[in-house]
Design a protein around this motif. Sequence first.
Motif, PDB file in Angstrom:
ATOM      1  N   ASP A  57      92.892 -15.455-139.390  1.00  0.00           N
ATOM      2  CA  ASP A  57      94.238 -14.870-139.324  1.00  0.00           C
ATOM      3  C   ASP A  57      94.467 -14.089-138.029  1.00  0.00           C
ATOM      4  OD1 ASP A  57      94.834 -15.953-141.783  1.00  0.00           O
ATOM      5  OD2 ASP A  57      94.306 -14.132-142.898  1.00  0.00           O
ATOM      6  N   LEU A  58      93.412 -13.896-137.241  1.00  0.00           N
ATOM      7  CA  LEU A  58      93.570 -13.240-135.942  1.00  0.00           C
ATOM      8  C   LEU A  58      94.050 -14.207-134.870  1.00  0.00           C
ATOM      9  CD1 LEU A  58      90.372 -10.986-135.659  1.00  0.00           C
ATOM     10  CD2 LEU A  58      92.729 -10.186-135.470  1.00  0.00           C
ATOM     11  N   LEU A  59      93.837 -15.500-135.024  1.00  0.00           N
ATOM     12  CA  LEU A  59      94.001 -16.464-133.937  1.00  0.00           C
ATOM     13  C   LEU A  59      95.471 -16.744-133.641  1.00  0.00           C
ATOM     14  CD1 LEU A  59      91.227 -18.968-135.015  1.00  0.00           C
ATOM     15  CD2 LEU A  59      91.075 -17.156-133.279  1.00  0.00           C
ATOM     16  N   PRO A  60      95.802 -16.975-132.357  1.00  0.00           N
ATOM     17  CA  PRO A  60      97.182 -17.363-131.996  1.00  0.00           C
ATOM     18  C   PRO A  60      97.435 -18.817-132.394  1.00  0.00           C
ATOM     19  CG  PRO A  60      95.784 -17.435-130.060  1.00  0.00           C
ATOM     20  CD  PRO A  60      94.925 -16.887-131.172  1.00  0.00           C
ATOM     21  N   ALA A  61      98.707 -19.187-132.390  1.00  0.00           N
ATOM     22  CA  ALA A  61      99.059 -20.562-132.770  1.00  0.00           C
ATOM     23  C   ALA A  61      98.544 -21.561-131.739  1.00  0.00           C
ATOM     24  CB  ALA A  61     100.576 -20.671-132.931  1.00  0.00           C
ATOM     25  N   ARG A  62      98.744 -21.238-130.462  1.00  0.00           N
ATOM     26  CA  ARG A  62      98.216 -22.110-129.396  1.00  0.00           C
ATOM     27  C   ARG A  62      96.756 -21.785-129.144  1.00  0.00           C
ATOM     28  NH1 ARG A  62     101.041 -20.923-124.321  1.00  0.00           N
ATOM     29  NH2 ARG A  62      99.585 -22.474-123.499  1.00  0.00           N
ATOM     30  N   ARG A  63      95.955 -22.832-128.870  1.00  0.00           N
ATOM     31  CA  ARG A  63      94.519 -22.618-128.694  1.00  0.00           C
ATOM     32  C   ARG A  63      94.061 -22.920-127.259  1.00  0.00           C
ATOM     33  NH1 ARG A  63      92.694 -22.535-134.180  1.00  0.00           N
ATOM     34  NH2 ARG A  63      94.432 -21.480-135.214  1.00  0.00           N
ATOM     35  N   ASP A  64      94.980 -22.938-126.292  1.00  0.00           N
ATOM     36  CA  ASP A  64      94.584 -23.117-124.897  1.00  0.00           C
ATOM     37  C   ASP A  64      93.826 -21.873-124.423  1.00  0.00           C
ATOM     38  OD1 ASP A  64      95.918 -25.538-124.862  1.00  0.00           O
ATOM     39  OD2 ASP A  64      97.787 -24.647-124.099  1.00  0.00           O
ATOM     40  N   TYR A  65      92.930 -22.057-123.462  1.00  0.00           N
ATOM     41  CA  TYR A  65      92.088 -20.933-123.051  1.00  0.00           C
ATOM     42  C   TYR A  65      91.558 -21.095-121.631  1.00  0.00           C
ATOM     43  CZ  TYR A  65      88.155 -24.102-124.150  1.00  0.00           C
ATOM     44  OH  TYR A  65      87.281 -25.170-124.191  1.00  0.00           O
ATOM     45  N   TYR A  66      91.119 -19.975-121.071  1.00  0.00           N
ATOM     46  CA  TYR A  66      90.363 -19.936-119.822  1.00  0.00           C
ATOM     47  C   TYR A  66      88.884 -19.824-120.196  1.00  0.00           C
ATOM     48  CZ  TYR A  66      94.874 -18.320-117.916  1.00  0.00           C
ATOM     49  OH  TYR A  66      96.194 -18.188-117.576  1.00  0.00           O
ATOM     50  N   THR A  67      88.012 -20.361-119.344  1.00  0.00           N
ATOM     51  CA  THR A  67      86.580 -20.226-119.621  1.00  0.00           C
ATOM     52  C   THR A  67      85.799 -20.038-118.326  1.00  0.00           C
ATOM     53  OG1 THR A  67      84.681 -21.200-120.782  1.00  0.00           O
ATOM     54  CG2 THR A  67      86.104 -22.729-119.563  1.00  0.00           C
ATOM     55  N   PHE A  68      84.764 -19.276-118.396  1.00  0.00           N
ATOM     56  CA  PHE A  68      83.883 -18.992-117.252  1.00  0.00           C
ATOM     57  C   PHE A  68      82.596 -18.385-117.793  1.00  0.00           C
ATOM     58  CE2 PHE A  68      86.721 -15.436-117.990  1.00  0.00           C
ATOM     59  CZ  PHE A  68      85.882 -14.329-118.010  1.00  0.00           C
ATOM     60  N   MET A  69      81.592 -18.290-116.952  1.00  0.00           N
ATOM     61  CA  MET A  69      80.333 -17.631-117.327  1.00  0.00           C
ATOM     62  C   MET A  69      80.379 -16.190-116.828  1.00  0.00           C
ATOM     63  SD  MET A  69      78.729 -19.829-119.067  1.00  0.00           S
ATOM     64  CE  MET A  69      77.164 -18.947-119.263  1.00  0.00           C
ATOM     65  N   GLY A  70      80.043 -15.266-117.719  1.00  0.00           N
ATOM     66  CA  GLY A  70      80.085 -13.851-117.367  1.00  0.00           C
ATOM     67  C   GLY A  70      78.993 -13.072-118.064  1.00  0.00           C
ATOM     68  N   SER A  71      79.354 -11.870-118.507  1.00  0.00           N
ATOM     69  CA  SER A  71      78.369 -10.975-119.125  1.00  0.00           C
ATOM     70  C   SER A  71      79.026 -10.224-120.277  1.00  0.00           C
ATOM     71  CB  SER A  71      77.843  -9.966-118.100  1.00  0.00           C
ATOM     72  OG  SER A  71      78.835  -8.971-117.833  1.00  0.00           O
ATOM     73  N   MET A  72      78.200  -9.519-121.026  1.00  0.00           N
ATOM     74  CA  MET A  72      78.734  -8.539-121.956  1.00  0.00           C
ATOM     75  C   MET A  72      79.349  -7.408-121.140  1.00  0.00           C
ATOM     76  SD  MET A  72      78.108  -9.846-124.900  1.00  0.00           S
ATOM     77  CE  MET A  72      78.272  -8.524-126.114  1.00  0.00           C
ATOM     78  N   THR A  73      80.329  -6.734-121.694  1.00  0.00           N
ATOM     79  CA  THR A  73      81.024  -5.693-120.923  1.00  0.00           C
ATOM     80  C   THR A  73      80.530  -4.285-121.248  1.00  0.00           C
ATOM     81  OG1 THR A  73      82.818  -5.502-122.534  1.00  0.00           O
ATOM     82  CG2 THR A  73      83.077  -7.135-120.787  1.00  0.00           C
ATOM     83  N   THR A  74      79.461  -4.180-122.009  1.00  0.00           N
ATOM     84  CA  THR A  74      78.837  -2.882-122.301  1.00  0.00           C
ATOM     85  C   THR A  74      77.338  -2.984-122.004  1.00  0.00           C
ATOM     86  OG1 THR A  74      78.485  -3.489-124.634  1.00  0.00           O
ATOM     87  CG2 THR A  74      80.514  -2.297-124.090  1.00  0.00           C
ATOM     88  N   PRO A  75      76.678  -1.858-121.728  1.00  0.00           N
ATOM     89  CA  PRO A  75      75.247  -1.913-121.442  1.00  0.00           C
ATOM     90  C   PRO A  75      74.475  -2.601-122.568  1.00  0.00           C
ATOM     91  CG  PRO A  75      76.127   0.272-120.951  1.00  0.00           C
ATOM     92  CD  PRO A  75      77.204  -0.497-121.671  1.00  0.00           C
ATOM     93  N   PRO A  76      73.473  -3.423-122.231  1.00  0.00           N
ATOM     94  CA  PRO A  76      72.868  -3.630-120.907  1.00  0.00           C
ATOM     95  C   PRO A  76      73.527  -4.698-120.045  1.00  0.00           C
ATOM     96  CG  PRO A  76      71.566  -4.750-122.561  1.00  0.00           C
ATOM     97  CD  PRO A  76      72.669  -4.042-123.307  1.00  0.00           C
ATOM     98  N   CYS A  77      74.727  -5.123-120.389  1.00  0.00           N
ATOM     99  CA  CYS A  77      75.508  -6.039-119.553  1.00  0.00           C
ATOM    100  C   CYS A  77      74.798  -7.368-119.315  1.00  0.00           C
ATOM    101  CB  CYS A  77      75.849  -5.397-118.196  1.00  0.00           C
ATOM    102  SG  CYS A  77      76.626  -3.767-118.314  1.00  0.00           S
ATOM    103  N   GLU A  78      74.133  -7.906-120.350  1.00  0.00           N
ATOM    104  CA  GLU A  78      73.405  -9.164-120.180  1.00  0.00           C
ATOM    105  C   GLU A  78      74.348 -10.284-119.770  1.00  0.00           C
ATOM    106  OE1 GLU A  78      73.445  -8.707-124.804  1.00  0.00           O
ATOM    107  OE2 GLU A  78      73.761  -7.440-123.022  1.00  0.00           O
ATOM    108  N   GLU A  79      73.823 -11.161-118.909  1.00  0.00           N
ATOM    109  CA  GLU A  79      74.632 -12.232-118.356  1.00  0.00           C
ATOM    110  C   GLU A  79      74.410 -13.550-119.112  1.00  0.00           C
ATOM    111  OE1 GLU A  79      73.937 -12.234-114.130  1.00  0.00           O
ATOM    112  OE2 GLU A  79      75.200 -10.453-113.834  1.00  0.00           O
ATOM    113  N   ASN A  80      74.895 -14.653-118.524  1.00  0.00           N
ATOM    114  CA  ASN A  80      74.842 -15.985-119.144  1.00  0.00           C
ATOM    115  C   ASN A  80      75.618 -16.009-120.465  1.00  0.00           C
ATOM    116  OD1 ASN A  80      73.188 -17.096-117.071  1.00  0.00           O
ATOM    117  ND2 ASN A  80      71.412 -16.088-118.019  1.00  0.00           N
ATOM    118  N   VAL A  81      76.726 -15.298-120.479  1.00  0.00           N
ATOM    119  CA  VAL A  81      77.609 -15.274-121.644  1.00  0.00           C
ATOM    120  C   VAL A  81      78.769 -16.225-121.386  1.00  0.00           C
ATOM    121  CG1 VAL A  81      79.167 -13.852-123.024  1.00  0.00           C
ATOM    122  CG2 VAL A  81      76.976 -12.914-122.241  1.00  0.00           C
TER     123      VAL A  81
END
Length: 339
Positions: A273-297
């Motif tokens: 019930d949280l999801l929007p009607a349209r499912r288009d998205y952006y995607t990239f490789m990044g990290s968690m945004t809180t410590p320890p900020c692990e990458e390959n996310v």
Amino acid sequence: MRFFLTLIACCCVVTAASGASDPLISPSAKTAVGAAAGAASTSSGASASGSSSARKLSERDKEAQAEADLSVRIQERLAIMRANQQARVAAAAKAKKQAEAKAAAAAVEAAKPKISNVWSYEGEFGPANWGSINPAWARCGSGNRQSPIDIRDGMKVELEQITFDYHPSSFNVTDNGHTVQVMVGSGNYITVGNRTYELIQFHFHRPSEERINGKGYEMVVHLVHKDSSGHIAMLALLLERGKAQPVIQTVWNNLPLEKYDTAVPAIALDPADLLPARRDYYTFMGSMTTPPCEENVLWMVMKEPVQASPAQMALFSRLYPLNARPTQPSNGRIIKESN
């Protein structure tokens, strides 16, 4: 023996004196008697002189012995003093060595990086210092794929659609001191890129950490997923002002009364019930945004925002006026977006 010699000598003297005055004794007899008396007198004098010398010798021996005893005592005392002095010197050297070792250990300890698990979104423990607060968080300050980013210049491609397999589930709500975190029961999955991830929890940030071509949003919901190998996939739902959002309202209705507490409602929540009607998205490789900020996310940011009411946003803003990490450089990473 001395007594008898003295007695004889005295007798001879008396006899000699008597003979000298006795007219019946001849002159030659008188001479003999006188000689005997002289000899006796000489013998007595020699004996007395010898006794005096013996006494003097005995006194000298005693004095010599006393001096020798004193010398021995002095030497013993000096030996004790030297031993005490050596012990004091050794003790002082040991104390100095211990003090130097302690100072060296303190210097080494002071040179070590200070380790802490305390972090925040502002001030001394804010994002700018996460990389130096704890060595395990070094990527927060020097990683190559840190998030969030300002999403620009995405390559429009035919992205595989995300398959959602969400269901009504049990949940609990924790105010963890940084945000409101909702742990979701097992059995909720997404599939993307031929890999399936299970939903673990979702939480909120204000303002949105992600930007789209420089534009920010008032809030964002991050849904954290993991696959069987521990790889993380993050789904970001941008929030804009509009009508009330039912899942968010369910969470707000079950907030714990104190920070760091957890509420365990007896009802279910459906993350679909949280999801929007349209499912288009952006995607990239990044990290968690809180410590320890692990990458390959793996990051997936839905293009269509989700609406939440001003009252719902205001309630969260009272709890957390600011709990977003600033955007990071994209460092030339590949960003894809669906057509």
